[in-house]
Design a protein around this motif. Structure first.
Motif, PDB file in Angstrom:
ATOM      1  N   ARG A  36      -3.505   1.606   5.164  1.00  0.00           N
ATOM      2  CA  ARG A  36      -4.813   1.139   3.275  1.00  0.00           C
ATOM      3  C   ARG A  36      -5.153   0.330   4.719  1.00  0.00           C
ATOM      4  O   ARG A  36      -6.666  -0.077   3.947  1.00  0.00           O
ATOM      5  CB  ARG A  36      -3.904   0.644   2.530  1.00  0.00           C
ATOM      6  CG  ARG A  36      -3.533   1.234   2.081  1.00  0.00           C
ATOM      7  CD  ARG A  36      -2.163   0.824   0.589  1.00  0.00           C
ATOM      8  NE  ARG A  36      -0.889  -0.138   0.809  1.00  0.00           N
ATOM      9  CZ  ARG A  36       0.293   0.032   1.217  1.00  0.00           C
ATOM     10  NH1 ARG A  36       0.439   1.508   1.425  1.00  0.00           N
ATOM     11  NH2 ARG A  36       0.311  -1.272   1.228  1.00  0.00           N
ATOM     12  N   LEU A  37      -5.116  -0.223   6.060  1.00  0.00           N
ATOM     13  CA  LEU A  37      -5.759  -0.988   5.886  1.00  0.00           C
ATOM     14  C   LEU A  37      -6.758   0.167   6.967  1.00  0.00           C
ATOM     15  O   LEU A  37      -7.913  -0.909   7.081  1.00  0.00           O
ATOM     16  CB  LEU A  37      -5.480  -2.105   7.963  1.00  0.00           C
ATOM     17  CG  LEU A  37      -4.243  -2.673   6.881  1.00  0.00           C
ATOM     18  CD1 LEU A  37      -2.782  -3.266   8.622  1.00  0.00           C
ATOM     19  CD2 LEU A  37      -4.641  -4.168   6.420  1.00  0.00           C
ATOM     20  N   ILE A  38      -6.262   0.427   7.271  1.00  0.00           N
ATOM     21  CA  ILE A  38      -7.729   1.416   8.304  1.00  0.00           C
ATOM     22  C   ILE A  38      -8.590   2.117   7.041  1.00  0.00           C
ATOM     23  O   ILE A  38     -10.204   1.364   7.075  1.00  0.00           O
ATOM     24  CB  ILE A  38      -7.269   2.765   8.325  1.00  0.00           C
ATOM     25  CG1 ILE A  38      -6.191   2.369  10.171  1.00  0.00           C
ATOM     26  CG2 ILE A  38      -8.441   3.863   9.152  1.00  0.00           C
ATOM     27  CD1 ILE A  38      -5.683   3.643  10.446  1.00  0.00           C
ATOM     28  N   ARG A  39      -8.608   2.678   5.663  1.00  0.00           N
ATOM     29  CA  ARG A  39      -9.120   2.521   4.855  1.00  0.00           C
ATOM     30  C   ARG A  39     -10.004   1.976   4.250  1.00  0.00           C
ATOM     31  O   ARG A  39     -10.982   1.282   3.650  1.00  0.00           O
ATOM     32  CB  ARG A  39      -8.280   3.653   3.876  1.00  0.00           C
ATOM     33  CG  ARG A  39      -9.407   3.986   2.158  1.00  0.00           C
ATOM     34  CD  ARG A  39      -8.298   4.577   1.499  1.00  0.00           C
ATOM     35  NE  ARG A  39      -7.715   3.180   0.946  1.00  0.00           N
ATOM     36  CZ  ARG A  39      -6.543   3.089   0.075  1.00  0.00           C
ATOM     37  NH1 ARG A  39      -5.960   4.548  -0.297  1.00  0.00           N
ATOM     38  NH2 ARG A  39      -6.003   1.484   0.059  1.00  0.00           N
ATOM     39  N   ASN A  40      -9.272   0.339   4.491  1.00  0.00           N
ATOM     40  CA  ASN A  40     -10.637  -0.600   3.295  1.00  0.00           C
ATOM     41  C   ASN A  40     -11.179  -0.947   5.021  1.00  0.00           C
ATOM     42  O   ASN A  40     -12.493  -1.629   4.327  1.00  0.00           O
ATOM     43  CB  ASN A  40      -9.095  -1.952   3.645  1.00  0.00           C
ATOM     44  CG  ASN A  40      -8.493  -1.670   2.414  1.00  0.00           C
ATOM     45  OD1 ASN A  40      -8.677  -0.802   1.176  1.00  0.00           O
ATOM     46  ND2 ASN A  40      -7.761  -2.788   1.960  1.00  0.00           N
ATOM     47  N   ALA A  41     -10.796  -0.839   5.383  1.00  0.00           N
ATOM     48  CA  ALA A  41     -11.667  -1.071   7.247  1.00  0.00           C
ATOM     49  C   ALA A  41     -13.109  -0.511   7.312  1.00  0.00           C
ATOM     50  O   ALA A  41     -14.159  -0.954   7.303  1.00  0.00           O
ATOM     51  CB  ALA A  41     -11.027  -1.463   8.797  1.00  0.00           C
ATOM     52  N   VAL A  42     -12.293   0.699   7.049  1.00  0.00           N
ATOM     53  CA  VAL A  42     -14.062   1.988   6.965  1.00  0.00           C
ATOM     54  C   VAL A  42     -14.726   2.074   5.456  1.00  0.00           C
ATOM     55  O   VAL A  42     -15.925   1.827   5.171  1.00  0.00           O
ATOM     56  CB  VAL A  42     -13.042   3.668   6.768  1.00  0.00           C
ATOM     57  CG1 VAL A  42     -14.072   4.438   6.265  1.00  0.00           C
ATOM     58  CG2 VAL A  42     -12.715   3.793   8.086  1.00  0.00           C
ATOM     59  N   ILE A  43     -13.863   1.483   4.710  1.00  0.00           N
ATOM     60  CA  ILE A  43     -15.022   0.695   3.269  1.00  0.00           C
ATOM     61  C   ILE A  43     -15.877  -0.171   3.053  1.00  0.00           C
ATOM     62  O   ILE A  43     -16.757  -0.371   3.335  1.00  0.00           O
ATOM     63  CB  ILE A  43     -14.036   0.985   2.072  1.00  0.00           C
ATOM     64  CG1 ILE A  43     -13.172   2.335   1.327  1.00  0.00           C
ATOM     65  CG2 ILE A  43     -14.922   0.076   1.388  1.00  0.00           C
ATOM     66  CD1 ILE A  43     -12.376   1.728   0.907  1.00  0.00           C
ATOM     67  N   LEU A  44     -14.963  -1.138   4.452  1.00  0.00           N
ATOM     68  CA  LEU A  44     -15.807  -2.538   4.028  1.00  0.00           C
ATOM     69  C   LEU A  44     -17.175  -2.178   5.638  1.00  0.00           C
ATOM     70  O   LEU A  44     -17.905  -2.767   4.676  1.00  0.00           O
ATOM     71  CB  LEU A  44     -15.031  -4.075   5.120  1.00  0.00           C
ATOM     72  CG  LEU A  44     -13.926  -3.830   3.848  1.00  0.00           C
ATOM     73  CD1 LEU A  44     -13.461  -5.646   4.304  1.00  0.00           C
ATOM     74  CD2 LEU A  44     -15.022  -4.569   2.160  1.00  0.00           C
ATOM     75  N   ILE A  45     -16.610  -1.676   6.736  1.00  0.00           N
ATOM     76  CA  ILE A  45     -18.078  -1.324   7.810  1.00  0.00           C
ATOM     77  C   ILE A  45     -18.676  -0.298   6.749  1.00  0.00           C
ATOM     78  O   ILE A  45     -19.648  -0.986   7.174  1.00  0.00           O
ATOM     79  CB  ILE A  45     -17.307  -0.966   8.509  1.00  0.00           C
ATOM     80  CG1 ILE A  45     -16.119  -2.140   9.346  1.00  0.00           C
ATOM     81  CG2 ILE A  45     -18.113  -0.066   9.742  1.00  0.00           C
ATOM     82  CD1 ILE A  45     -15.032  -1.237  11.005  1.00  0.00           C
TER      83      ILE A  45
END
Length: 146
Positions: A36-45
């Protein structure tokens, strides 16, 4: 539509589903916090409104953990993958052309030394996919708390 809170963006079901589909090939445990941290990082980036450090801080804040812990969890999840991310990405999203095939240039993921560089690459690629293949993009009007 303008998003005024990061939580609104990270809780958008369509964006999450698209990100899940985009990240499906890597073999992450989708029930675990690091994914979830990775997915959220990709979304924010993909929205390009924050620096790498700010993205880490925002996703850590949303998960109610320390920034260093979020970074550590992401790095451990990426290093635990059976196949390196760049090999998986290139095999599925930029495979070599078959004999006599004419095609345009493919965007290949280089072998990055830093997980942050991988996330930046994935976030930028995710932005491209959203803008070109799916009419789901909302602009950010985010002001950090002072």
């Amino acid at each position: 539509m303008t998003i005024t809170k990061v939580d609104t963006l990270l809780n958008d079901q369509e964006i999450n589903l698209l990100a899940d589909l985009f990240l499906a090939r890597y073999g992450f445990d989708k029930t675990a916090l690091p994914y979830r941290l990775i997915r959220n990082a990709v979304i924010l980036i993909s929205h390009g409104a924050w620096t790498e450090q700010e993205v880490y801080e925002l996703i850590a804040k949303c998960a109610d953990i320390e920034t260093e812990q979020a970074i550590s969890l992401i790095c451990k999840a990426v290093s635990a993958l059976k196949t390196p991310m760049h090999e998986t990405y290139n095999a599925y999203y930029a495979p070599p052309p078959i004999e006599y095939e004419l095609r345009g240039e493919s965007i290949k993921m280089p072998e990055f030394g830093k997980v942050g560089d991988m996330l930046n690459f994935l976030g930028t690629t995710f932005l491209y996919l959203i803008l070109t293949n799916y009419n789901k993009y909302e602009y950010i009007d985010y002001q950090p708390e002072k």
